[in-house]
Design an enzyme around this catalytic site. Structure first.
Site, PDB file in Angstrom:
ATOM      1  N   ASP A 155       0.856  -1.179   0.000  1.00  0.00           N
ATOM      2  CA  ASP A 155       0.000   0.000   0.000  1.00  0.00           C
ATOM      3  C   ASP A 155       0.895   1.233   0.000  1.00  0.00           C
ATOM      4  OD1 ASP A 155      -3.120   0.381   0.372  1.00  0.00           O
ATOM      5  OD2 ASP A 155      -2.144   2.066   1.383  1.00  0.00           O
ATOM      6  N   HIS A 194     -12.073  -0.973  -9.817  1.00  0.00           N
ATOM      7  CA  HIS A 194     -13.304  -0.199 -10.027  1.00  0.00           C
ATOM      8  C   HIS A 194     -13.145   1.265  -9.614  1.00  0.00           C
ATOM      9  CE1 HIS A 194     -15.468  -0.711  -5.838  1.00  0.00           C
ATOM     10  NE2 HIS A 194     -14.211  -0.354  -5.704  1.00  0.00           N
TER      11      HIS A 194
END
EC number: 2.1.1.-
Length: 290
Positions: A155, A194
């Site tokens: 991350d 998405h």
């Protein structure tokens, strides 16, 4: 309260007495107020300028550099991600807590839906790209414990000291840069694509393909798989939400196939894992080496 009862959020078993319903109990769940706050304060504001943004785009799908409803509503030229990082950390914290609520409510789906034990023969290393604080990785390791699986959670703001699991490593990584972990059994993307338009997704996928072992690595995409026709209300609402805020979208199976081929003609969907009556699923993608 009468209005809330009329919407089935609360029940009124007898005059003047109110009771919880399954809906109100969900609202009381940990971090759920943050999810509602994110939807109302960020999502609704962006949606209020969505029609204007679409008109400026001449009603085409946005790309990573386009002005969206979010930019118009928040008076910025930056993407949502740059804005919350550089200009509005409170908004970023609200998003992080909101995603934590989504993760907590859906945490059991990933480890149960995909047979992670099959990765052991290919080295057992799972790279959770954009994996946040590692909640999903920890759930996979807990569900499939004792098999020798190991997870690397990547991350942008990952802290190496954030891992408390012996088989979990935290690694700072921006997925728009080359993937540093080569030849892993799986590269997991949960609710990542998405959030982004096609051109950005293609960059992420190309970076991943460069790191893959063509004979054993796979990409696991955990995301919505919209129906080709007559999609559910929940699916299309998410679709609009993604476009307003981030320029992203939900995709049908055929759109996933087109996206993968645009990134690399060798990428093929080998399996689709879905739970009954669920929009989300896991696509198992591998390189076709003829």
């Amino acid at each position: 309260m009468r209005m809330l009862v009329s919407k089935s959020i609360f029940a009124e078993p007898e005059p003047g007495y109110y009771a919880h319903t399954p809906v109100s109990l969900v609202i009381c769940a940990p971090n759920m107020p943050d999810l509602l706050s994110h939807r109302l304060e960020d999502g609704f504001r962006a949606a209020s300028r969505h029609a204007e943004a679409l008109a400026k785009l001449q009603y085409r799908d946005p790309n990573a550099k386009d002005v969206l409803g979010f930019q118009l509503a928040f008076s910025t030229t930056k993407s949502y991600w740059d804005y919350v990082e550089e200009d509005d950390p409170e908004c970023g914290q609200r998003f992080s807590k909101a995603m934590r609520a989504v993760t907590v409510n859906k945490l059991g789906d990933v480890p149960k839906l995909y047979p992670f034990n099959k990765l052991v023969d290919d080295g057992g290393i799972i790279v959770d790209v954009g994996g946040g604080m590692g909640q999903v990785a920890q759930s996979i390791l807990s569900h499939w414990h004792g098999l020798g699986l190991k997870c690397i959670v990547q991350d942008k703001f990952a802290s190496k000291s954030g891992s408390t699991h012996p088989d979990l490593e935290m690694q700072s990584y921006d997925f728009f840069s080359p993937q540093p972990v080569k030849g892993s059994a799986a590269y997991l993307f949960r609710h990542i694509f998405h959030d982004w338009p096609d051109d950005a997704c293609i960059t992420i996928l190309k970076n991943t393909v460069e790191a893959m072992n063509p004979h054993q690595s796979r990409i696991l995409i955990c995301d919505q798989i919209m129906e080709e026709t007559n999609p559910s209300t929940a699916a299309v609402l998410y679709d609009i939400d993604m476009m307003c805020l981030y320029g992203g979208k939900e995709r049908t199976l055929s759109e996933w196939e087109e996206l993968l081929k645009a990134a690399d003609q060798r990428l093929e969907i080998k399996n689709v894992f879905r739970s009954p009556n669920q929009v989300s699923g896991i696509l198992e993608v591998q390189l076709c080496c003829d």
